[in-house]
Scaffold this motif. Structure first.
Motif, PDB file in Angstrom:
ATOM      1  N   PHE A   1       0.824  -1.211   0.000  1.00 25.55           N
ATOM      2  CA  PHE A   1       0.000   0.000   0.000  1.00 25.55           C
ATOM      3  C   PHE A   1       0.855   1.257   0.000  1.00 25.55           C
ATOM      4  N   TRP A   2       2.004   1.180   0.672  1.00 29.36           N
ATOM      5  CA  TRP A   2       2.919   2.331   0.719  1.00 29.36           C
ATOM      6  C   TRP A   2       3.537   2.576  -0.647  1.00 29.36           C
TER       7      TRP A   2
ATOM      8  N   LEU B   1       1.097   4.371  -2.761  1.00 32.34           N
ATOM      9  CA  LEU B   1       1.008   5.807  -2.461  1.00 32.34           C
ATOM     10  C   LEU B   1       2.184   6.557  -3.072  1.00 32.34           C
ATOM     11  N   MET B   2       3.396   5.993  -2.915  1.00 38.29           N
ATOM     12  CA  MET B   2       4.579   6.662  -3.435  1.00 38.29           C
ATOM     13  C   MET B   2       4.543   6.708  -4.965  1.00 38.29           C
TER      14      MET B   2
ATOM     15  N   ILE C   1       1.859   6.952  -6.720  1.00 33.16           N
ATOM     16  CA  ILE C   1       0.925   8.026  -7.074  1.00 33.16           C
ATOM     17  C   ILE C   1       1.648   9.364  -7.049  1.00 33.16           C
ATOM     18  N   VAL C   2       2.446   9.587  -5.968  1.00 34.03           N
ATOM     19  CA  VAL C   2       3.172  10.852  -5.849  1.00 34.03           C
ATOM     20  C   VAL C   2       4.073  11.050  -7.055  1.00 34.03           C
TER      21      VAL C   2
ATOM     22  N   ALA D   1       1.289  12.497  -9.756  1.00 34.74           N
ATOM     23  CA  ALA D   1       1.311  13.912  -9.389  1.00 34.74           C
ATOM     24  C   ALA D   1       2.505  14.638 -10.000  1.00 34.74           C
TER      25      ALA D   1
ATOM     26  N   VAL E   1      -6.048   1.958  -1.984  1.00 31.07           N
ATOM     27  CA  VAL E   1      -5.153   3.071  -2.287  1.00 31.07           C
ATOM     28  C   VAL E   1      -5.564   3.740  -3.593  1.00 31.07           C
TER      29      VAL E   1
ATOM     30  N   PHE F   1      -3.368   1.182   8.611  1.00 29.19           N
ATOM     31  CA  PHE F   1      -3.522   2.055   7.435  1.00 29.19           C
ATOM     32  C   PHE F   1      -4.986   2.127   7.013  1.00 29.19           C
TER      33      PHE F   1
ATOM     34  N   ILE G   1       0.627   6.745   8.177  1.00 25.56           N
ATOM     35  CA  ILE G   1       0.469   6.692   6.716  1.00 25.56           C
ATOM     36  C   ILE G   1      -0.999   6.890   6.346  1.00 25.56           C
TER      37      ILE G   1
ATOM     38  N   ARG H   1      -2.545  10.074   4.011  1.00 27.37           N
ATOM     39  CA  ARG H   1      -2.732   9.716   2.603  1.00 27.37           C
ATOM     40  C   ARG H   1      -3.501  10.752   1.802  1.00 27.37           C
TER      41      ARG H   1
ATOM     42  N   VAL I   1      -0.992  13.207   0.522  1.00 28.31           N
ATOM     43  CA  VAL I   1       0.259  12.585   0.112  1.00 28.31           C
ATOM     44  C   VAL I   1       0.935  13.338  -1.038  1.00 28.31           C
ATOM     45  N   VAL I   2       0.147  13.961  -1.895  1.00 31.13           N
ATOM     46  CA  VAL I   2       0.743  14.661  -3.026  1.00 31.13           C
ATOM     47  C   VAL I   2       1.459  15.938  -2.571  1.00 31.13           C
TER      48      VAL I   2
ATOM     49  N   TRP J   1       4.574  14.400   0.838  1.00 29.22           N
ATOM     50  CA  TRP J   1       4.776  12.954   0.746  1.00 29.22           C
ATOM     51  C   TRP J   1       5.561  12.402   1.926  1.00 29.22           C
TER      52      TRP J   1
ATOM     53  N   CYS K   1       3.717  10.253   4.664  1.00 26.53           N
ATOM     54  CA  CYS K   1       3.564   8.822   4.383  1.00 26.53           C
ATOM     55  C   CYS K   1       4.929   8.174   4.155  1.00 26.53           C
TER      56      CYS K   1
ATOM     57  N   GLY L   1       6.875   4.709   6.110  1.00 30.37           N
ATOM     58  CA  GLY L   1       7.043   3.608   5.154  1.00 30.37           C
ATOM     59  C   GLY L   1       8.478   3.122   5.126  1.00 30.37           C
TER      60      GLY L   1
END
Lengths: 329, 278
Positions: free
Chosen positions: A155-156, A159-160, A162-163, A167, A276, B217, B232, B236, B239-240, B243, B246, B250
């Motif tokens: 899941f982490w 997320l990363m 996505i960043v 993004a 996520v 989470f 985290i 979330r 997160v953008v 970051w 999170c 992690g």
């Protein structure tokens, strides 16, 4: 597979499909046990904490569970409901649980298949490379890579990703399965779904990639010492041919076994990845039911996903028999 | 025997790296409280301070202005605690199932293996989610749930070891001497079956820590305890923009999981030396 094996496969499927029955029975028993041990009576738990269900429905539920009857009778009621695939009604989503689950199923299957495809292909490639160059630089690089991907929480990683990819770089979409509002048809639709699938599938694939790489490497190394490989070498087959056609083909068998064993775990991973990436599958449904404390739906998902794992395992067995003609179905 | 084993373990590169990483995390979990003594839930600074922006909050603050370093220290403790205790639970259940099945065989074995298969078919994380959600999220339910879903591999391993060992001569000898079943299992067979169990336990701790992080989470963490997964999960939505909220927990999870996987690998090399060449 030769033609005379097809009836054998059909017979095998007919026989194996009955194995779903004890699984359903077992899970139903487990669900019943959990409900009995939970604080409050069964209906309190199932109808959720905040009381979204109407009093009429609660009364109806109490009757259908036979809560005024002795425990064995209650169990019989519960098993009967489950056997008739009556998983109850979700008041939060205003839909029967079974219908909700079936609606979300295709998305989860797509995600699982895409992720498994990536993991198997790249696991085989990396495993072959590191077995071929064992104890050399390439092997060491692969083993460090494998070690790290194994440790990354799915899941982490999602997320990363996505960043970075959605993004910062803007390459790929970060949520859902299609663009909202876009009315696409034909190939454009498929392309849209494919773009949405990349990040969730790769996030889910990394963990299994590590497992498969290790497995293929070990199996290949074992086969490199086997008699049939020495025979092939003596006949003058090239190293590439030996690696790909002799050792790898056999190394695929333990890979299939592992894949079958891990189906449940892949589905578990999908729950996390889907929540996520807002992927509209079973996992997302499970996440929504956690947030809404919709335990009836949650138990339905548990039962259904276990049944799915059993059925997928039957298919894995068929593929196994296709890869290895020595296996009798 | 044990000092020699320890020496060999320290000579193993994987095990040594794992032990060093583990020592680091343990320091963070214990000594960390000296540097960052506060309550991880206290709002102490400006929200969303980046790491290094303000020396008072060296690792920054989250969306609510809570200190990240204090949260990470608290998370280290929670992860280690839940990882170790849940693995202990799964080892006890797994050893019991495997030992009884492998020793007695027959219908006991058939029954226990059926139960094991059932628990292997159920998607483990989904079952953990169901257990924690229904029995109310807390450290105790999370530990229990993770233990309950992770024992089947241990049970299978112990069973296969018992099936092999029970036919060996020294066991037959002990049986001829009139040793009872209980003593035979606990003092003769089990100690010889333990080495692979220790390896699988080290790897189980790594998985358990990841499962705990995943549970919290999803919002199924103890509402009073700050764990890495909680941080985290809370970060979330942002997160953008930030970051690191999170990202840092992690990285902490990756370090601790690496520590236990490396330790497991090293233990495997030292305890099962015949597999070393693979």
């Amino acid at each position: 597979m030769t033609r005379n094996r097809i009836p054998a496969v059909a017979r095998f499927l007919r026989r194996r499909i009955w194995q779903v029955v004890p699984v359903v029975f077992g899970i139903a028993l487990l669900n019943f046990l959990i409900l009995q041990l939970a604080p409050g009576d069964v209906v309190d738990v199932l109808a959720g904490e905040a009381g979204a269900a109407t009093p009429e429905y609660m009364a109806q539920l109490r009757a259908s569970f036979g809560l005024d009857r002795p425990l064995p009778v209650q169990l019989a009621y519960y098993l009967k409901n489950t056997a008739m695939l009556d998983l109850g009604f979700s008041f939060r989503q205003n839909m029967p649980v079974l219908q909700l689950i079936l609606e979300r199923l295709p998305a989860t299957l797509l995600l699982m298949i895409a992720a498994m495809g990536c993991a198997v292909v790249s696991g085989v490639v990396l495993g072959v490379i590191s077995a071929r160059f064992v104890h050399r630089a390439a092997d060491r690089a692969v083993s460090v890579f494998v070690l790290v991907t194994y440790a990354l929480p799915t899941f982490w990683l999602g997320l990363m990703a996505i960043v970075l990819f959605s993004a910062r770089l803007g390459w790929l979409p970060s949520s859902g399965m299609t663009d909202i509002g876009a009315d696409l048809g034909g190939f454009e639709y498929l392309w849209d779904v494919a773009r949405h699938t990349v990040l969730p599938a790769l996030s889910l694939a990394t963990f299994y990639l590590a497992v498969y790489t290790k497995l293929v490497r070990t199996a290949m190394l074992e086969y490199f010492g086997a008699d049939f490989i020495r025979t092939a070498r003596a006949k003058g087959a090239t190293e590439t041919r030996i690696t790909l056609f002799h050792a790898l083909r056999n190394a695929l068998l333990p890979l299939m076994t592992m894949l079958g064993l891990q189906l449940g775990s892949i589905l578990s991973g999908a729950v996390l990845v889907e929540s996520v990436f807002s992927w509209p599958g079973l996992g997302r449904l499970a996440f929504e039911s956690i947030l809404a404390r919709d335990f009836n739906l949650l138990l339905g998902i548990l039962l259904f996903s276990s049944v799915m794992v059993t059925i997928l395992n039957i298919f894995v067995d068929v593929v196994y028999a296709v890869l290895d003609p020595r296996i009798e179905l | 025997m044990y000092p020699a084993l320890l020496k060999e373990l320290l000579r193993n590169r994987s095990a040594l790296t794992g032990l060093i990483l583990l020592a680091l995390v343990m320091c963070a979990a214990t000594l960390g409280h000296v540097w960052f003594p506060g309550d991880p839930w206290d709002m102490v600074g400006t929200p969303m301070l980046w790491p290094g922006e303000d020396p008072a909050n060296p690792l920054g603050t989250d969306i609510m202005g809570r200190d990240m370093a204090t949260g990470l220290v608290s998370g280290a403790k929670v992860s280690l605690l839940i990882g170790l205790v849940s693995t202990l639970i799964s080892a006890v259940v797994g050893i019991t199932f495997g030992a009884l099945g492998g020793f007695y065989r027959g219908w006991i074995d058939a029954f226990l293996m059926r139960v094991t298969e059932l628990f292997q078919t159920v998607p483990q994380f989904v079952l953990a989610v169901v257990l924690v959600a229904i029995f109310k999220p807390s450290v105790a339910t999370a530990t229990f749930a993770i233990g309950i879903v992770s024992w089947p591999p241990t049970a299978r391993l112990v069973r296969s070891e018992f099936l092999l060992l029970r036919e060996r001569e020294f066991i037959q000898a002990a049986r001829t001497l009139g040793m009872g079943d209980g003593r035979l299992i606990l003092t003769q067979i089990l100690p010889n079956a333990l080495p692979p169990v220790i390896v699988i336990a080290a790897l189980n701790i790594a998985t358990a820590i990841q499962t705990e992080a995943a549970l919290s989470f999803l919002g199924l963490g103890d509402p009073n305890v700050m764990s890495w997964g909680t941080i985290i999960g809370n970060g979330r939505e942002q997160v953008v923009d930030a970051w690191y909220i999170c990202g840092l927990p992690g990285i902490a999870i990756v370090i601790i999981v690496l520590a236990f996987s490396l330790l497991g690998e090293g233990l495997n090399d030292t305890l099962n030396p015949h597999l070393k060449e693979r």
